[in-house]
Design a protein around this motif. Structure first.
Motif, PDB file in Angstrom:
ATOM      1  N   GLU A  35       0.941  -1.181  -0.004  1.00 15.70           N
ATOM      2  CA  GLU A  35      -0.186   0.162  -0.527  1.00 15.70           C
ATOM      3  C   GLU A  35       0.653   1.214   0.110  1.00 15.70           C
ATOM      4  O   GLU A  35       2.233   1.686   1.167  1.00 15.70           O
ATOM      5  N   GLY A  36       0.913   2.206  -0.701  1.00 17.42           N
ATOM      6  CA  GLY A  36       0.971   3.185  -0.517  1.00 17.42           C
ATOM      7  C   GLY A  36       0.214   4.571  -1.146  1.00 17.42           C
ATOM      8  O   GLY A  36      -0.725   4.276  -0.135  1.00 17.42           O
ATOM      9  N   TYR A  37       1.065   5.610  -1.081  1.00 15.75           N
ATOM     10  CA  TYR A  37      -0.126   6.993  -0.399  1.00 15.75           C
ATOM     11  C   TYR A  37       0.681   8.872  -2.065  1.00 15.75           C
ATOM     12  O   TYR A  37       2.044   8.295  -1.576  1.00 15.75           O
ATOM     13  N   GLY A  38      -0.104   9.007  -1.689  1.00 16.99           N
ATOM     14  CA  GLY A  38       0.700  10.574  -2.602  1.00 16.99           C
ATOM     15  C   GLY A  38      -0.557  11.498  -2.975  1.00 16.99           C
ATOM     16  O   GLY A  38      -1.533  10.921  -2.819  1.00 16.99           O
ATOM     17  N   LEU A  39      -0.160  12.311  -3.702  1.00 16.37           N
ATOM     18  CA  LEU A  39      -0.744  13.189  -4.583  1.00 16.37           C
ATOM     19  C   LEU A  39      -0.664  13.561  -5.365  1.00 16.37           C
ATOM     20  O   LEU A  39       0.722  13.369  -5.121  1.00 16.37           O
ATOM     21  N   THR A  40      -1.469  13.675  -6.275  1.00 16.66           N
ATOM     22  CA  THR A  40      -0.860  14.065  -7.732  1.00 16.66           C
ATOM     23  C   THR A  40       0.077  15.238  -7.989  1.00 16.66           C
ATOM     24  O   THR A  40       0.847  15.799  -8.060  1.00 16.66           O
ATOM     25  N   GLU A  41       0.284  16.430  -6.737  1.00 13.95           N
ATOM     26  CA  GLU A  41       1.027  17.637  -6.354  1.00 13.95           C
ATOM     27  C   GLU A  41       2.156  17.428  -5.936  1.00 13.95           C
ATOM     28  O   GLU A  41       3.096  18.094  -5.970  1.00 13.95           O
ATOM     29  N   GLY A  42       2.671  15.887  -5.241  1.00 13.00           N
ATOM     30  CA  GLY A  42       3.863  15.409  -5.455  1.00 13.00           C
ATOM     31  C   GLY A  42       4.085  14.415  -6.389  1.00 13.00           C
ATOM     32  O   GLY A  42       4.697  13.141  -5.600  1.00 13.00           O
ATOM     33  N   THR A  43       3.568  14.827  -7.440  1.00 10.75           N
ATOM     34  CA  THR A  43       4.076  13.865  -8.720  1.00 10.75           C
ATOM     35  C   THR A  43       3.745  11.921  -8.580  1.00 10.75           C
ATOM     36  O   THR A  43       4.391  11.432  -8.968  1.00 10.75           O
ATOM     37  N   CYS A  44       2.280  11.619  -7.960  1.00 12.49           N
ATOM     38  CA  CYS A  44       2.131  10.465  -7.822  1.00 12.49           C
ATOM     39  C   CYS A  44       2.364   9.586  -6.226  1.00 12.49           C
ATOM     40  O   CYS A  44       1.518   9.793  -5.412  1.00 12.49           O
ATOM     41  N   ALA A  45       3.369   9.636  -5.539  1.00  8.85           N
ATOM     42  CA  ALA A  45       3.978   9.108  -4.618  1.00  8.85           C
ATOM     43  C   ALA A  45       4.351   9.215  -3.785  1.00  8.85           C
ATOM     44  O   ALA A  45       5.527  10.249  -4.244  1.00  8.85           O
ATOM     45  N   SER A  46       4.724   9.387  -2.741  1.00  7.65           N
ATOM     46  CA  SER A  46       5.557   9.978  -1.614  1.00  7.65           C
ATOM     47  C   SER A  46       6.149   8.906  -0.588  1.00  7.65           C
ATOM     48  O   SER A  46       6.642   8.659   0.090  1.00  7.65           O
ATOM     49  N   ALA A  47       5.101   7.753  -0.120  1.00 10.64           N
ATOM     50  CA  ALA A  47       5.290   7.084   0.439  1.00 10.64           C
ATOM     51  C   ALA A  47       4.764   5.438   0.040  1.00 10.64           C
ATOM     52  O   ALA A  47       3.791   5.280  -0.282  1.00 10.64           O
ATOM     53  N   CYS A  48       5.402   4.260   0.720  1.00 12.52           N
ATOM     54  CA  CYS A  48       4.835   2.946   0.747  1.00 12.52           C
ATOM     55  C   CYS A  48       5.625   1.490   0.560  1.00 12.52           C
ATOM     56  O   CYS A  48       7.210   2.053   1.424  1.00 12.52           O
ATOM     57  N   ASN A  49       4.805   1.078   1.250  1.00 14.16           N
ATOM     58  CA  ASN A  49       5.519  -0.337   1.900  1.00 14.16           C
ATOM     59  C   ASN A  49       6.384  -0.713   0.648  1.00 14.16           C
ATOM     60  O   ASN A  49       5.916  -1.408  -0.430  1.00 14.16           O
TER      61      ASN A  49
END
Length: 492
Positions: A285-299
């Motif tokens: 599972e990952g996490y991010g925003l469009t404003e952060g170009t997709c992903a900022s955290a991921c197992n």
């Protein structure tokens, strides 16, 4: 040579006849993909597209959509992918707001906002005679204009540069340990940055391959996995819910899959475990925003995974928790998630005030509430704007949703705040049960009483067949709130 590593014209000399990209109609090597890109870039140039322009592309997932993106970049232009299911008004808003010089679409009846257009069937596929294209985009050039879903107002164009995309795709390739042996099955829509980075650019950097599937269905997915033998895919919780809901007699060969990625919205620990057990693969599972170009955290697929978290920060990024006054908080403390790194957007198109409110001193303010543990793994608590204030007490819908998900009969749950004359807001739940696992609101309320304090119990639990979605696949909570208000008004 540019520092950007995903340009197809640079990859072709290295990977040549290696398989690169396919859909139901095309199967291209790296060299053939590069030739198709150059052919269409020449056509765009003939139609007047120049460096700094924007090319809009309104197509369903198919090889030609990726050719358009890369061809625009070949000329130093940016691309803005438009949701192909948009109404004419929605599409024309984005095309106009982006000031697109040209639109690539499915034909003369498709929206173009009065701009010049090229139908997908009219795209040139053969290289023209004459000198080869040799323009080299700079890392600081805007590459993509991705429009937000607009749940908080009119959609905004998020400007992502080639530096943003290179940083993100290389970070993902490193974190997911992608090699030339990897093969991604693309099932998410390409008007969203998740599909572009996770499924397209990251495997291109690794010299891998991409198969673009048709409209998603569980049967189509299982057939594609068995036939094409991909090594990974990226999906949203809804897709995992549909897959695990298939009858037990549906026998599937998923042995080629090394891992799956889950993003765009939180997934319950229970659903994630069911999917892993059913299909015998690791899901990160990952996490991010469009404003952060997709992903900022991921197992990590090969490292320590903590179910219930979205993992640690991706390479090169910093995650932190901040309070309302801008003070960074220690591990274990709940506050707003903020992000820093080369993934942070260039800004919102022609919206400098909103850009400055969102990116402050280099920190991207996400509007999400979370906490970090001592190892840097992030747990999502909720969206700030989804928080329910009941009689002055803060209630996070995700906590109630997580408690509902522990019931064996619950496939998905969404909790929203409903107006209340005395308390201001109260929680209301909408639940989708597993097929052949009927549950009642009374059973679910009894289940929650053992897990939540009284103030957090929903005043109503509605058992429904499906939850409304926005175009990216996230649960449409504004829509649920509106539905609840309308049903309350109708009963009144």
């Amino acid at each position: 040579m540019s520092d950007i590593g995903y340009f197809t014209w640079d990859l072709a000399p290295t990977h040549g006849d290696a398989p690169c990209l396919r859909d139901d109609h095309s199967d291209l090597t790296y060299r053939q993909f590069a030739d198709r890109v150059d052919a269409f870039a020449a056509q765009l140039s003939e139609r007047g597209v120049r460096e700094g322009d924007v090319v809009a592309v309104m197509l369903p997932n198919r090889v030609e959509l990726l050719i358009v993106l890369m061809a625009a970049w070949r000329l130093g232009a940016a691309a803005t992918p438009v949701n192909p299911t948009f109404t004419a008004a929605e599409a024309e808003y984005q095309i106009t707001d982006a000031d697109a010089a040209l639109v690539v679409n499915e034909g003369p009846d498709a929206p173009s906002a009065g701009r010049p257009s090229i139908a997908v069937d009219e795209m040139h596929t053969s290289l023209p005679s004459g000198p080869a294209l040799d323009f080299r985009p700079a890392g600081s050039d805007v590459a993509l204009l991705i429009y937000t879903s607009g749940s908080t107002g009119r959609p905004k164009g998020v400007m992502l540069t080639h530096d943003n995309l290179q940083f993100m795709s290389s970070s993902l390739a490193e974190h997911l340990s992608l090699t030339a042996e990897d093969h991604c099955l693309l099932i998410l829509p390409l008007f969203h940055v998740n599909a572009i980075c996770v499924s397209f650019l990251a495997p291109m950097l690794a010299g891998g391959q991409l198969s673009v599937t048709g409209r998603f269905s569980p049967a189509r997915f299982f057939d594609d996995v068995a036939r094409l033998r991909p090594t990974y895919f990226s999906a949203v919780p809804t897709i995992y819910a549909l897959l695990v809901s298939q009858p037990d007699e549906v026998v599937t060969d998923t042995s080629s899959l090394r891992f799956g990625v889950c993003g765009a919205a939180p997934i319950s620990k229970e659903l994630l475990e069911r999917a892993e057990q059913r299909f015998g693969l690791v899901i990160v599972e990952g996490y991010g925003l469009t404003e952060g170009t997709c992903a900022s955290a991921c197992n990590p697929p090969g490292g320590v995974r903590k179910l219930g978290t979205v993992g640690p920060a991706l390479p090169g990024q910093t995650l932190a928790i901040m309070d309302e006054s801008g003070v960074l908080l220690p591990p274990g403390t709940v506050g707003e998630i903020v992000i820093r790194g080369a993934n942070v957007m260039h800004g919102y198109l022609r919206r400098p005030e909103e850009t400055h409110r969102t990116v402050v001193d280099g920190w991207l303010h996400t509007g999400d509430v979370g906490r970090l543990d001592e190892d840097g793994y992030l747990t999502l608590v909720d969206r700030i704007k989804d928080m329910i204030i009941r009689g002055g007490e803060n209630i996070y819908p995700k906590e109630i949703e997580n408690a509902l998900a522990t019931h064996d009969g619950v496939l998905e749950a969404a909790v929203v705040g409903a107006p209340h004359e005395v308390y201001g807001e109260v929680p209301v739940a909408y639940v989708v049960p597993y097929p052949d696992s009927p549950v009642t609101d009374g059973q679910l309320t009894d289940h929650l009483r053992e897990r939540l304090t009284k103030v957090k119990l929903p005043v109503a639990i509605h058992v429904v067949d499906a939850l409304p979605r926005n175009p990216v696949g996230k649960i449409d909570k504004p829509g649920l709130r509106s539905r609840h208000r309308l049903s309350t008004t109708a009963r009144g």
